[in-house]
Write a protein that holds these residues in place. Structure first.
Motif, short mmCIF file in Angstrom:
data_model
loop_
_atom_site.label_atom_id
_atom_site.label_comp_id
_atom_site.label_asym_id
_atom_site.label_seq_id
_atom_site.Cartn_x
_atom_site.Cartn_y
_atom_site.Cartn_z
N VAL A 234 -1.62 7.36 7.40
CA VAL A 234 -0.29 6.74 7.57
C VAL A 234 -0.41 5.32 8.11
O VAL A 234 0.43 4.47 7.80
CB VAL A 234 0.67 7.60 8.44
N SER A 235 -1.47 5.05 8.89
CA SER A 235 -1.57 3.72 9.50
C SER A 235 -1.89 2.64 8.46
O SER A 235 -1.74 1.46 8.73
CB SER A 235 -2.64 3.71 10.60
N GLN A 236 -2.32 3.07 7.27
CA GLN A 236 -2.66 2.08 6.23
C GLN A 236 -1.55 1.87 5.22
O GLN A 236 -1.63 0.99 4.37
CB GLN A 236 -3.93 2.55 5.50
N CYS A 237 -0.51 2.71 5.26
CA CYS A 237 0.51 2.69 4.19
C CYS A 237 1.72 1.83 4.56
O CYS A 237 2.23 1.91 5.67
CB CYS A 237 1.04 4.11 3.93
N ASP A 238 2.18 1.04 3.58
CA ASP A 238 3.51 0.43 3.73
C ASP A 238 4.59 1.45 3.35
O ASP A 238 5.68 1.41 3.89
CB ASP A 238 3.62 -0.80 2.80
N VAL A 239 4.25 2.31 2.39
CA VAL A 239 5.18 3.35 1.95
C VAL A 239 4.45 4.68 1.98
O VAL A 239 3.35 4.79 1.42
CB VAL A 239 5.67 3.12 0.50
N VAL A 240 5.06 5.68 2.62
CA VAL A 240 4.51 7.05 2.58
C VAL A 240 5.48 7.92 1.81
O VAL A 240 6.69 7.90 2.09
CB VAL A 240 4.32 7.62 4.00
N THR A 241 4.99 8.69 0.82
CA THR A 241 5.84 9.65 0.12
C THR A 241 5.27 11.05 0.35
O THR A 241 4.07 11.26 0.25
CB THR A 241 6.00 9.30 -1.39
N VAL A 242 6.16 11.97 0.72
CA VAL A 242 5.72 13.32 1.09
C VAL A 242 5.90 14.25 -0.11
O VAL A 242 7.02 14.40 -0.62
CB VAL A 242 6.54 13.85 2.29
N ASN A 243 4.79 14.86 -0.53
CA ASN A 243 4.83 15.74 -1.71
C ASN A 243 4.01 17.00 -1.48
O ASN A 243 3.28 17.46 -2.36
CB ASN A 243 4.32 14.97 -2.93
N ALA A 244 4.12 17.56 -0.28
CA ALA A 244 3.40 18.79 0.09
C ALA A 244 4.42 19.91 0.31
O ALA A 244 5.57 19.63 0.65
CB ALA A 244 2.61 18.57 1.36
N PRO A 245 4.01 21.16 0.14
CA PRO A 245 4.95 22.25 0.42
C PRO A 245 5.21 22.39 1.92
O PRO A 245 4.43 21.90 2.74
CB PRO A 245 4.21 23.50 -0.09
N LEU A 246 6.29 23.07 2.25
CA LEU A 246 6.57 23.40 3.65
C LEU A 246 5.90 24.72 3.99
O LEU A 246 6.13 25.74 3.32
CB LEU A 246 8.09 23.53 3.85
N VAL B 109 0.87 -1.18 0.00
CA VAL B 109 0.00 0.00 0.00
C VAL B 109 0.91 1.23 0.00
O VAL B 109 1.76 1.37 0.89
CB VAL B 109 -0.93 0.02 1.23
N VAL B 110 0.74 2.09 -1.00
CA VAL B 110 1.59 3.27 -1.11
C VAL B 110 0.71 4.52 -1.05
O VAL B 110 -0.31 4.59 -1.73
CB VAL B 110 2.40 3.28 -2.43
N GLY B 111 1.11 5.49 -0.24
CA GLY B 111 0.30 6.70 -0.12
C GLY B 111 1.13 7.96 -0.27
O GLY B 111 2.28 8.01 0.18
N THR B 112 0.55 8.97 -0.91
CA THR B 112 1.23 10.26 -1.02
C THR B 112 0.56 11.30 -0.12
O THR B 112 -0.67 11.45 -0.14
CB THR B 112 1.31 10.78 -2.48
N LEU B 113 1.39 11.96 0.67
CA LEU B 113 0.92 13.07 1.51
C LEU B 113 1.10 14.33 0.65
O LEU B 113 2.23 14.77 0.43
CB LEU B 113 1.77 13.12 2.78
N GLY B 114 0.01 14.81 0.10
CA GLY B 114 0.08 15.89 -0.90
C GLY B 114 -0.12 15.28 -2.27
O GLY B 114 0.65 14.40 -2.68
N ALA B 115 -1.17 15.69 -2.94
CA ALA B 115 -1.46 15.13 -4.27
C ALA B 115 -1.59 16.25 -5.28
O ALA B 115 -2.59 16.38 -5.99
CB ALA B 115 -2.71 14.26 -4.22
N GLY B 116 -0.57 17.09 -5.32
CA GLY B 116 -0.53 18.17 -6.31
C GLY B 116 0.20 17.70 -7.55
O GLY B 116 0.08 16.55 -7.95
N ARG B 117 1.00 18.60 -8.13
CA ARG B 117 1.67 18.27 -9.40
C ARG B 117 2.57 17.04 -9.25
O ARG B 117 2.55 16.13 -10.07
CB ARG B 117 2.48 19.48 -9.89
N ILE B 118 3.39 17.04 -8.17
CA ILE B 118 4.32 15.91 -8.00
C ILE B 118 3.57 14.68 -7.50
O ILE B 118 3.70 13.59 -8.06
CB ILE B 118 5.47 16.29 -7.04
#
Ligand code: NAP
Length: 358
Positions: free
Chosen positions: A217-229, A164-173
């Motif tokens: 996050v509790s559902q993801c095997d992989v989390v990728t962060v793609n949100a601005p700071l 299960v892969v999840g992205t935190l931030g689903a904008g352009r990247i």
């Protein structure tokens, strides 16, 4: 006008490779253009402390060009000294090194070259996910150091298929990462963002939105962060949130280092709570030699996929952000409208939602 650019030194590489445009040596390819228009152009890498070129020149600079790779941190205090400053241009994507609230107050515009390196970063995210999940780094270390012990690598190597892969931030990247994950036959693709992807885009990648961050996050095997700071993401991934991650999950952050608490992430990797962490962005750049992310390893000797900040500065990306910077300057000098996607702060107000719900 006086234009000041804070870029990184390219040294020998930049002299040999003129496509390294984002370097002090190659000056974003802007000198001939700016001087032909009668502007003064100062380019330097010296950016820290009161004696730096950055702090000396900012006092009478009209236009500041910076990059996220070697960020000239334009604080509120420094902005107060910048009496002539009208425009800040980020040659790249991500303008968190500029105090954006202060820019709004001082009516200083902040623009960036949106989209210029989003493919470059999405590709890096894919590479980083794969190198963590497949335990590549220790395997490569064996190859180049003369060792051969397959079991030591394979005991912590997995397939991406079925995870299960999840992205935190689903904008352009984030969206591009989801698109690139589709052929890997993951168990599920998830995303967490303030807003849903357009229905068609969501359907095309088959991703499910999770509205609660801890549940996400509790559902993801992989989390990728793609949100601005920004204020809402600074230190977001810390000890508390890490407790909600799946034990042994992998975390990839190519967005901004300060979205993660450096010590908490390093401790999670060292204990094995995270199986690995990879990224190219650091909370301070250049990162100090003793930064915990340089040396952290999981209990089986792997799990560190860190690099210097380079994902968005491939030669292809440099060409795009150099061209985009020139276009922004041309529009400004010729009083033409800017591409709305590039405007983070307009005159006295935010123009972009990309710095979160404000
Ligand atoms: P983008 O198109 O603006 O997408 C960012 C997305 O994140 C937006 O959908 C935004 O939603 C969402 N978001 C903001 N705050 C969030 C939060 N707290 N939780 C969840 N989602 C949130 O930007 P992008 O082009 O994809 O770039 C993303 C970031 O990557 C940049 O800001 C930059 O920091 C980083 N980056 C790194 C490199 C590199 O070389 N490593 C290169 C380029 C970019 P809203 O629009 O509603 O706020």
């Amino acid at each position: 006008m006086k234009v000041l650019a804070i870029l990184y030194n390219g040294f020998k590489a930049a002299k040999a490779e003129p496509r390294l445009l984002g370097t002090v040596e190659n000056e974003l390819g802007l000198r001939a253009y700016l001087e032909s228009q009668g502007h003064e152009y100062i380019v330097t890498s010296s950016k820290e402390g009161p004696d730096s070129d950055f702090q000396k020149h900012i006092a009478d600079t009209d236009i500041l060009i910076t990059t996220p790779f070697h960020p000239g941190y334009l604080t509120k205090e420094l902005m107060a000294k910048a009496k002539n400053l009208k425009v800040c241009v980020t040659a790249g994507v991500g303008s968190d090194h500029v105090d954006l609230n202060a820019a709004v107050d001082r009516k200083i515009q902040v623009l960036e070259v949106s989209g210029s390196n989003v493919v470059s970063v999405a590709e890096q995210v894919m590479m980083s996910i794969l190198l963590l999940v497949r335990n590549f780094v220790p395997a490569h270390e064996q190859a180049i150091s003369g060792q051969w012990q397959v079991s030591d690598i394979a005991r912590n190597a997995f397939d991406l298929e079925g995870k299960v892969v999840g992205t935190l931030g689903a904008g352009r990247i984030g969206h591009r990462v989801l698109q690139r994950l589709v052929p890997f036959n993951t168990k599920e693709l998830l995303y967490y963002d303030y807003k849903a992807l357009p229905e068609e885009a969501e359907k095309a990648v088959g991703a499910r939105r999770v509205e609660d961050l801890k549940e996400f996050v509790s559902q993801c095997d992989v989390v990728t962060v793609n949100a601005p700071l920004h204020e809402g993401t600074q230190g977001l991934i810390n000890k508390d949130l890490l407790q909600h991650f799946k034990p042994g999950a992998w975390l990839v952050n190519t967005a901004r280092g300060a979205i993660c608490n450096a010590d908490d992430v390093a401790a999670a990797v060292k204990s094995g709570q995270l199986r690995g962490y990879a990224g190219d962005v650091w909370n301070v750049q250049p990162a100090p030699a003793d930064h915990p992310w340089r040396s952290m390893r999981n209990p089986l000797g792997g799990g560190n996929g860190m690099t210097p900040h380079y994902s968005g500065t491939t030669l292809d990306a440099q060409q795009r952000y150099a061209e985009g910077t020139k276009k922004i300057l041309q529009n400004y000098f010729e009083n033409k409208p800017q591409d709305p996607g590039n405007v983070i702060v307009g005159v006295g107000k935010y123009e972009s939602a990309s710095y979160g719900q404000r």
